[in-house]
Design a protein around this motif. Structure first.
Motif, mmCIF file in Angstrom:
data_model
loop_
_atom_site.group_PDB
_atom_site.id
_atom_site.type_symbol
_atom_site.label_atom_id
_atom_site.label_comp_id
_atom_site.label_asym_id
_atom_site.label_seq_id
_atom_site.Cartn_x
_atom_site.Cartn_y
_atom_site.Cartn_z
ATOM 1 N N UNK B 175 38.147 45.899 35.719
ATOM 2 C CA UNK B 175 37.580 46.977 36.527
ATOM 3 C C UNK B 175 38.250 47.136 37.898
ATOM 4 N N UNK B 176 38.899 46.078 38.393
ATOM 5 C CA UNK B 176 39.403 46.140 39.769
ATOM 6 C C UNK B 176 40.484 47.207 39.912
ATOM 7 N N UNK B 177 40.443 47.880 41.064
ATOM 8 C CA UNK B 177 41.439 48.918 41.354
ATOM 9 C C UNK B 177 42.576 48.331 42.169
ATOM 10 N N UNK B 178 42.260 47.297 42.966
ATOM 11 C CA UNK B 178 43.244 46.756 43.895
ATOM 12 C C UNK B 178 43.979 45.551 43.334
ATOM 13 N N UNK B 179 43.479 45.005 42.229
ATOM 14 C CA UNK B 179 44.114 43.814 41.668
ATOM 15 C C UNK B 179 43.739 42.535 42.387
ATOM 16 N N UNK B 180 42.762 42.643 43.309
ATOM 17 C CA UNK B 180 42.316 41.445 44.027
ATOM 18 C C UNK B 180 40.816 41.278 43.827
ATOM 19 N N UNK B 181 40.395 40.102 43.398
ATOM 20 C CA UNK B 181 38.965 39.830 43.254
ATOM 21 C C UNK B 181 38.672 38.485 43.918
ATOM 22 N N UNK B 182 37.382 38.173 44.098
ATOM 23 C CA UNK B 182 37.044 36.948 44.820
ATOM 24 C C UNK B 182 35.792 36.296 44.251
ATOM 25 N N UNK B 183 35.623 35.031 44.597
ATOM 26 C CA UNK B 183 34.424 34.286 44.211
ATOM 27 C C UNK B 183 33.798 33.657 45.451
ATOM 28 N N UNK B 184 32.476 33.856 45.643
ATOM 29 C CA UNK B 184 31.745 33.183 46.712
ATOM 30 C C UNK B 184 30.649 32.347 46.079
#
Lengths: 320, 388
Positions: B175-184
């Motif tokens: 789903x990401x548009x920017x190609x960057x995801x994160x985990x908190x």
């Protein structure tokens, strides 16, 4: 580095605003000679009142901008009324002010949870209406440095609070009323002999502290939390700390709260910043950082701290 | 002294009188949850008396306590039984044990305890109340040495968080548009870690399978489950970096993340949060159009565990002394049935992964070592600043 500062400033302002206004509220009360440990509880009442108000507007499908302001206003009124309890106990009944304040905190926790569950059948109230955040204020945000720091990503409520802080400073230090207020906190017997109604002034001051704490709690909800869950995360106690750290002076308090907000934002952003996280320092260090730095600052700056002389003493007209 | 004695005897008499013969109200409840309708009714279930003790937080925490209680309520709606929950007066072992004792004294035959914080309390209670059944969720009873000691009247229910974390990772990568995801993460405890490990593995899997180039550029534990402000700040920092999807397995910290996402979405940015434990879609709602910033949620079906073991108690089929894992195969973990924010294509691909997990052709890594091996096998390069 500059990018990092540009990122920190707006968030730090947002984080310190609820503490700031609550601390200014505490200032009124303590300058009149009444210790107000109940700030946390008063904030909580404000947080709850604003949440429940917005909740009802949400349910009615009302998405107007004024909803947030009505909620903040109501929060101030209800917290102000709630503060009368503290004023009654500590001024009229001459009870120990610390104990009365603690009672306010406990009562607020219990009452808000009770009413939240009673009115919404849940202790968590999620909000649809929240304060607007302006990405860029026209013209002002183009000023070098300051524009990025003060006029980018800022909540409208922040300006409201800064304005109130200014007014508070003016009232306390530039008006007759302020002089009378301060005299009640320094030497109430002398104030009384000069014809000042100590009891009335102390009542006023405690109620104002309630109103401002109510604003603080409401702003915490509409900017930072977005959801009421029975706590304001110790912001009231931080405000109390800032009040002492700021030596009971409005400008110092504004800086003290901002200092704390800045340090805690710095700590949180350190997790994310590429340069800082490449040092691989354990996160516990960053989480402790704001408290450690505040402690240091307290040690360095609080040497000449002078609390109002009659702070914490119930007024006894016969005492000399 | 005599007065004191008199007072004492009155107190004893009162306790004896009120304690003798517990009488329970067997009352068929009403409950209509979104999932309750789908659950099977237990045939020939006897009347059951089920008690529950809440963890820190309240019964409607939109998380563990609520999920567990909903499972019990659902059971009660289908079968006549006596159900009750108690909120302990504090968070110490003694508070928990007092609450358990009170429920046992009142006649409840099974106690459900959601959360790892109950590990020590259940360890003691399972010995003192041998005829009572205990269910501990997300933990195993131990005496303080972390060596599980599960008596025959106790079941420890664990969840395969890494599997649903994996699904969340696949969905995020698609789903990401920017190609960057994160985990908190919140506190660095196994249940949270497994979510995170599975998430990264899911992203790596999606990269490899669907020829994407998505990176988990931030992976961190805030250290608490309560710091709302820190959650908001961290989320702001992440979104500023161009991350557009954050998986927040962090309780109150996640509340801050969701709030920041709402504020940004209302200002016109396109950012998302992946919820945790229960379907958090409602918590992410903003504006009046009913839209939500919750992309999807990594759900642990604590309600299912509570429901099933209530049935086991009522049908005398309770088998204790063991640890069971609720995973994708018995629908113990998974994404919600409705995901309005996921594209149809993403849903199809996630379903393929679910099927592959059920067939054991995809095994989500549940330790740090397995994750490292897995990432290497998928050719995923971890950014230098990240430690899992």
């Amino acid at each position: 580095m500059l990018d990092f500062l540009n990122q920190i400033f707006p968030l730090a302002i947002a984080a310190s605003i609820p503490i700031m206004i609550t601390a200014i509220g505490g200032l009124f009360s303590e300058r009149s000679g009444v210790v107000n440990i109940g700030l946390e509880g008063l904030m909580l009442v404000g947080a709850f009142t604003s949440s429940i108000t917005i909740h009802y507007f949400d349910q009615a499908g009302n998405n107007n901008e004024y909803v947030v302001w009505i909620a903040i206003l109501l929060a101030g009124i209800v917290s102000g009324l709630f503060a009368i309890l503290h004023a009654y106990a500590s001024v009229s009944l001459k009870a120990n002010q610390v104990i009365s304040g603690t009672a306010i905190n406990m009562l607020a926790t219990a009452l808000t949870i009770f009413f939240a569950r009673f009115l919404t059948r849940s202790q968590n109230i999620s909000l649809l209406n929240r304060a607007d955040r302006y990405q860029k204020i026209p013209i002002l945000s183009d000023i070098p440095l300051i524009g990025n720091w003060l006029f980018t990503d800022i909540y409208i409520t922040s300006f409201f609070v800064l304005l109130l802080c200014g007014i508070a400073w003016f009232i306390i230090f530039k008006t007759t009323h302020g002089l009378r207020l301060r005299s009640c906190g320094e030497y109430p017997q002398a104030a009384d002999s000069a014809g000042i109604n100590v009891v009335k002034l102390r009542y006023q001051a405690v109620i104002i502290s309630g109103i401002l704490s109510g604003f603080g709690g409401a702003i915490y909800i509409v900017t930072i939390a977005g959801e009421f869950n029975g706590s304001v995360n110790g912001f009231g106690f931080l405000a109390l700390g800032a009040l002492i750290f700021g030596k009971w002076k409005p400008l110092n308090i504004v800086f003290a709260t901002f200092f704390f907000g800045f340090m805690s934002t710095f700590a949180s952003l350190s997790f994310v910043n590429e340069v800082i996280s490449s040092f691989r320092i354990p996160y516990q260090f960053y989480n402790a950082l704001p408290y450690v730095m505040t402690l240091f600052a307290l040690v360095i700056f609080s040497r000449n701290a002078s609390a109002p002389m009659a702070l914490g003493e119930p007024y006894d007209a016969g005492k000399r | 002294m005599r007065k004191l004695f008199a007072l004492f005897s009155v107190f004893v008499l009162f306790t004896v009188l009120t304690a003798c013969g517990p009488k329970l109200d067997y009352d068929k409840g009403t409950f209509t949850g979104p999932y309750c309708d789908d659950l099977d009714v237990f045939a020939d279930a006897k009347k059951a008396a089920i008690g529950m003790v809440t963890d820190s937080g309240t019964i409607d925490d939109k998380s563990f306590n609520q999920g567990t209680w909903e499972g019990i309520q659902c059971y009660n709606a289908k079968h006549t039984s006596a159900v009750k929950y108690l909120q302990p007066s504090g968070e110490t072992k003694e508070d928990y044990i007092n609450a358990i004792d009170n429920l046992v004294d009142a006649g409840y035959k099974m106690i459900v305890a959601p959360g790892f914080k109950f590990e020590n309390a259940i360890f003691e209670a399972q010995t003192t109340h041998e005829d009572i059944k205990f269910i501990i969720i997300d933990g195993a009873p131990h005496s303080g040495n972390y060596v599980p000691d599960i008596k025959s009247n106790t079941v420890s229910v664990m969840f395969a968080e890494e599997q649903v974390g994996f699904l969340a990772g696949v969905a995020a990568a698609l789903q990401t548009e920017t190609g960057k995801v994160a985990f908190v993460g919140g506190m660095e405890i196994p249940a949270v870690q497994k979510f995170g490990w599975g998430y990264v593995a899911g992203v790596a899997y999606a990269n490899d399978t669907y020829d994407l180039n998505v990176v988990v550029t931030d992976y961190l534990y805030q250290g608490t489950f309560t710091e709302v402000t820190a959650g908001q700040t961290i989320a702001a920092g992440m979104y500023d970096e161009g991350i557009d999807i954050i998986f927040a397995a962090a309780g109150g910290v996640g509340v801050g993340v969701i709030n920041e996402a709402k504020t940004r979405t209302e200002a016109g940015e396109e950012v998302w949060v992946i919820g945790v434990d229960s379907d958090q879609y409602d918590a992410g709602k903003y504006g009046t159009a009913g839209k939500s910033v919750i992309l999807t949620s990594a759900m642990k079906r604590v309600d299912l565990a509570a429901y099933n073991y209530s049935g086991a108690l009522a049908t005398n089929s309770f088998v204790g002394g063991k640890q069971v894992t609720y995973d994708i195969k018995n629908d113990g973990v998974g994404l919600p049935a409705n995901n309005p924010n996921l594209a149809a294509d993403t849903l199809t691909k996630v379903d393929t992964v679910v099927a592959a997990m059920k067939a054991d052709t995809i095994v989500a890594p549940n330790t740090k070592e397995k994750l490292t091996t897995y990432l290497t096998s998928k050719g995923y390069v971890t950014p230098g600043t990240i430690t899992y």
